[in-house]
Design a protein around this motif. Sequence first.
Motif, PDB file in Angstrom:
ATOM      1  N   GLY A   9       4.537  41.402  48.063  1.00  0.00           N
ATOM      2  CA  GLY A   9       4.439  41.259  46.608  1.00  0.00           C
ATOM      3  C   GLY A   9       5.728  41.511  45.859  1.00  0.00           C
ATOM      4  O   GLY A   9       5.713  41.773  44.650  1.00  0.00           O
ATOM      5  N   VAL A  10       6.857  41.429  46.575  1.00  0.00           N
ATOM      6  CA  VAL A  10       8.155  41.635  45.913  1.00  0.00           C
ATOM      7  C   VAL A  10       8.744  40.269  45.550  1.00  0.00           C
ATOM      8  O   VAL A  10       8.913  39.432  46.441  1.00  0.00           O
ATOM      9  CB  VAL A  10       9.129  42.384  46.848  1.00  0.00           C
ATOM     10  CG1 VAL A  10      10.488  42.547  46.182  1.00  0.00           C
ATOM     11  CG2 VAL A  10       8.554  43.737  47.247  1.00  0.00           C
ATOM     12  N   PRO A  11       9.071  40.024  44.282  1.00  0.00           N
ATOM     13  CA  PRO A  11       9.650  38.727  43.914  1.00  0.00           C
ATOM     14  C   PRO A  11      10.951  38.478  44.685  1.00  0.00           C
ATOM     15  O   PRO A  11      11.851  39.321  44.715  1.00  0.00           O
ATOM     16  CB  PRO A  11       9.904  38.856  42.412  1.00  0.00           C
ATOM     17  CG  PRO A  11       8.908  39.868  41.952  1.00  0.00           C
ATOM     18  CD  PRO A  11       8.809  40.850  43.094  1.00  0.00           C
ATOM     19  N   THR A  12      11.021  37.310  45.294  1.00  0.00           N
ATOM     20  CA  THR A  12      12.158  36.971  46.141  1.00  0.00           C
ATOM     21  C   THR A  12      12.254  35.460  46.204  1.00  0.00           C
ATOM     22  O   THR A  12      11.308  34.758  45.832  1.00  0.00           O
ATOM     23  CB  THR A  12      11.946  37.568  47.556  1.00  0.00           C
ATOM     24  OG1 THR A  12      13.071  37.258  48.382  1.00  0.00           O
ATOM     25  CG2 THR A  12      10.691  37.010  48.225  1.00  0.00           C
ATOM     26  N   GLY A  13      13.375  34.960  46.658  1.00  0.00           N
ATOM     27  CA  GLY A  13      13.509  33.516  46.796  1.00  0.00           C
ATOM     28  C   GLY A  13      14.878  33.154  47.319  1.00  0.00           C
ATOM     29  O   GLY A  13      15.801  33.967  47.303  1.00  0.00           O
ATOM     30  N   GLU A  14      14.985  31.920  47.787  1.00  0.00           N
ATOM     31  CA  GLU A  14      16.259  31.426  48.293  1.00  0.00           C
ATOM     32  C   GLU A  14      17.230  31.151  47.144  1.00  0.00           C
ATOM     33  O   GLU A  14      16.811  30.875  46.021  1.00  0.00           O
ATOM     34  CB  GLU A  14      16.040  30.107  49.021  1.00  0.00           C
ATOM     35  CG  GLU A  14      15.409  30.280  50.365  1.00  0.00           C
ATOM     36  CD  GLU A  14      15.740  29.090  51.280  1.00  0.00           C
ATOM     37  OE1 GLU A  14      16.942  28.801  51.463  1.00  0.00           O
ATOM     38  OE2 GLU A  14      14.792  28.486  51.775  1.00  0.00           O
ATOM     39  N   GLY A  30      11.863  44.667  40.138  1.00  0.00           N
ATOM     40  CA  GLY A  30      12.090  45.038  38.749  1.00  0.00           C
ATOM     41  C   GLY A  30      11.576  46.386  38.307  1.00  0.00           C
ATOM     42  O   GLY A  30      11.826  46.786  37.173  1.00  0.00           O
ATOM     43  N   ASN A  31      10.849  47.106  39.158  1.00  0.00           N
ATOM     44  CA  ASN A  31      10.389  48.429  38.732  1.00  0.00           C
ATOM     45  C   ASN A  31      10.182  49.329  39.957  1.00  0.00           C
ATOM     46  O   ASN A  31      10.357  48.900  41.099  1.00  0.00           O
ATOM     47  CB  ASN A  31       9.097  48.306  37.900  1.00  0.00           C
ATOM     48  CG  ASN A  31       7.976  47.614  38.677  1.00  0.00           C
ATOM     49  OD1 ASN A  31       7.761  47.900  39.863  1.00  0.00           O
ATOM     50  ND2 ASN A  31       7.274  46.714  38.011  1.00  0.00           N
ATOM     51  N   ASP A  32       9.804  50.585  39.735  1.00  0.00           N
ATOM     52  CA  ASP A  32       9.716  51.550  40.830  1.00  0.00           C
ATOM     53  C   ASP A  32       8.689  51.148  41.883  1.00  0.00           C
ATOM     54  O   ASP A  32       8.904  51.339  43.083  1.00  0.00           O
ATOM     55  CB  ASP A  32       9.355  52.941  40.271  1.00  0.00           C
ATOM     56  CG  ASP A  32      10.483  53.515  39.428  1.00  0.00           C
ATOM     57  OD1 ASP A  32      11.617  52.985  39.501  1.00  0.00           O
ATOM     58  OD2 ASP A  32      10.226  54.485  38.687  1.00  0.00           O
ATOM     59  N   THR A  33       7.569  50.598  41.435  1.00  0.00           N
ATOM     60  CA  THR A  33       6.540  50.182  42.387  1.00  0.00           C
ATOM     61  C   THR A  33       7.064  49.100  43.318  1.00  0.00           C
ATOM     62  O   THR A  33       6.888  49.152  44.546  1.00  0.00           O
ATOM     63  CB  THR A  33       5.314  49.636  41.627  1.00  0.00           C
ATOM     64  OG1 THR A  33       4.929  50.597  40.648  1.00  0.00           O
ATOM     65  CG2 THR A  33       4.165  49.352  42.580  1.00  0.00           C
ATOM     66  N   LEU A  34       7.723  48.103  42.735  1.00  0.00           N
ATOM     67  CA  LEU A  34       8.268  47.023  43.561  1.00  0.00           C
ATOM     68  C   LEU A  34       9.367  47.550  44.479  1.00  0.00           C
ATOM     69  O   LEU A  34       9.508  47.098  45.615  1.00  0.00           O
ATOM     70  CB  LEU A  34       8.810  45.891  42.667  1.00  0.00           C
ATOM     71  CG  LEU A  34       7.747  45.105  41.895  1.00  0.00           C
ATOM     72  CD1 LEU A  34       8.418  44.105  40.937  1.00  0.00           C
ATOM     73  CD2 LEU A  34       6.815  44.360  42.840  1.00  0.00           C
TER      74      LEU A  34
END
Lengths: 390, 390
Positions: free
Chosen positions: A309-314, A249-253
């Motif tokens: 630390g990157v939001p992810t999921g199936e 969702g942002n540059d860091t991610l």
Amino acid sequence: MPSPLENLMILDLTHVLAGPFCSQSLSALGARVIKVERPGTGDDTRAFPPFKDGESVYFNGLNHGKQSIALDLKAPEDREIFERLLARADVLLENYRPGVMDRLGYGYEALHARFPHLIYGSVSGYGQTGPDALKPAYDMVVQARGGVMSITGEKGREPVRVGASVGDIVAGMYLAQEVLAALYDRDRTGLGQMIDVAMLDGQLSIMEHAVAMVAAGGPAPEPAGARHPSITPFETFHAEDGLFVIAAGNDTLFQRLCDALGHPHWATAPRFATNAARCENARLLKRMIELETLLRPKAHWIDLLEKAGVPTGEVQNVAQAMQDPQILARNMVIEVAGRDGRAPQKAAGNPIKMSGLPDPATRPPAPALDGDRAAILAWLDEGPDAGPAT
Amino acid sequence: MPSPLENLMILDLTHVLAGPFCSQSLSALGARVIKVERPGTGDDTRAFPPFKDGESVYFNGLNHGKQSIALDLKAPEDREIFERLLARADVLLENYRPGVMDRLGYGYEALHARFPHLIYGSVSGYGQTGPDALKPAYDMVVQARGGVMSITGEKGREPVRVGASVGDIVAGMYLAQEVLAALYDRDRTGLGQMIDVAMLDGQLSIMEHAVAMVAAGGPAPEPAGARHPSITPFETFHAEDGLFVIAAGNDTLFQRLCDALGHPHWATAPRFATNAARCENARLLKRMIELETLLRPKAHWIDLLEKAGVPTGEVQNVAQAMQDPQILARNMVIEVAGRDGRAPQKAAGNPIKMSGLPDPATRPPAPALDGDRAAILAWLDEGPDAGPAT
């Protein structure tokens, strides 16, 4: 530990989905729900597939723990029972077409005069007011008219229905919220009030992004497919064995994502350095990311990205979701007991998790049509101070 | 007429969507909401497009009528202010990753010991418990993992995201419901409690049909396109000038539809006589119906079908929905005042319609970051019995 709504009685004339969804929540909060059904057939959803052991799994999932009495509200002897129940009720719920309750003599004004403490909750397609108040509406009609369909679907193609019945469900959730607000208010004023939930109103209220786009003078948003309309990358990607989601969702991610993929320099390339640039080049970026993700299974990527630390999921189907360890750990798949020797069935658990609310893994059965008539009549005969029957 | 939550104060540490959506509802119910923001940048959504007059229309639509104070919860002087606010608050809302509030010294146990009446509402991606509690999640991750995406999209194609952020919104609605239940409970016990909303839990709770299909032992449902998965005809149809919906949910409505189309015999043809037969022959039936509907504009068909009592409606985009006479009659498009000479903006109205709740067409502005610091500090100095500032 008494549940928050212990000792309250909800007299529930609603059927199908929005109203029963609301009273299922109030039941989970500890209220006693007496479901008043039409003699003979009862709630329409008793005939909704799928079935198991001769009963609707759909109905049972929405009505467990409630009691049922069948009443013909045009027959004098049943009206008398209904009015005795009204005198004991804290909340009346109804989802008839506007005007029907008035014609039965049970409109808000009439009941408020006789039972001033009674909270009167109505849910309808378009609400009690406005030019279309009397028109019929179903979930899909309000999803379409309210705009939710117009932003759901594949880019450049026709809109689709949201697979969950958000027209009904959102309305049922607002009804529960308003009943609770009215109960709190009644502690101060001693008076009940009228609640008027419209399914169509609810649809407009859930589209924060799309409404803002139009309010800012932009064009109405269109379906954006399997992605967020204004954040990139925030969408589904193909792994070797299926789809999964990356939500950077942002540059860091995004930098962390590029590092994890082994292409740290992507994050600083002019085409991708800002979210605006990434949105502009979203299709290119998706193809580049998939050149990597297609090479390994989704479990590999999810594990790798979670560590980064990157939001992810199936992307899970509902059978998979119902076996998801996190969902099971949260008691979100419960067992509803079967009546009369039937096997229990699984149902969605109660998402209302409060330190003062028990969260049993097994819930009492859904009622047979009119199955609690004798117990309810006996409870009425015990007089107004008898308290809730068990 | 005091609103139900008049004189209550909500101390709101949440940002982005689920939490602010909840506190916007509580604000509409009359509560005073003090938004505690990170110094410097504040709520992330202050930087979310679209913008107008230098402000985020998105932020303003979710935060009007709230007050703002910027506090660094690691700085001693700001912690002191925060704790004075806690002593006056009825409800604390937070959406940090589980554990963050504990590390700040503001976990539930610690605060419940100091402020036993305080209701503590947490919302997070996966909840405070379970193996994935500490993992990050966004709306799209829980839409994907919870199964809602898997039932949304075109038949035989990849799933799509629900255009509305139902991962966040449903969680925010449950949070509001639980805060209200906890307030009601506090009137009896004198004690606050802990609320633990998980976005993922909420997703499972809204899929009544799909969960029932799996619970009955069937396969997990797949995307069904612009139609109901098990009722026919209940989908979009092309008219001469665009799409509209026909929702003929039972045999009687189907007969009325066939009569209105000038083909009464369709209703009794073996291929279409029952809902099961219609589901089997849904594509054929859709083509037959469109042979008629394509010849005239949707207004013609909607008018005709409404007169016949068949649920129907337009597929509107969000701009059209925001000009719909029924939606306007329900005050579902409101005006949020602009601060400091800015023009007002439109926003979604309050769907909570209760006889004891005012429903103004114009609402106070959203706050500037830290814009109410002086007023809030002055109110604190007035002492605990000063009541809400205006």
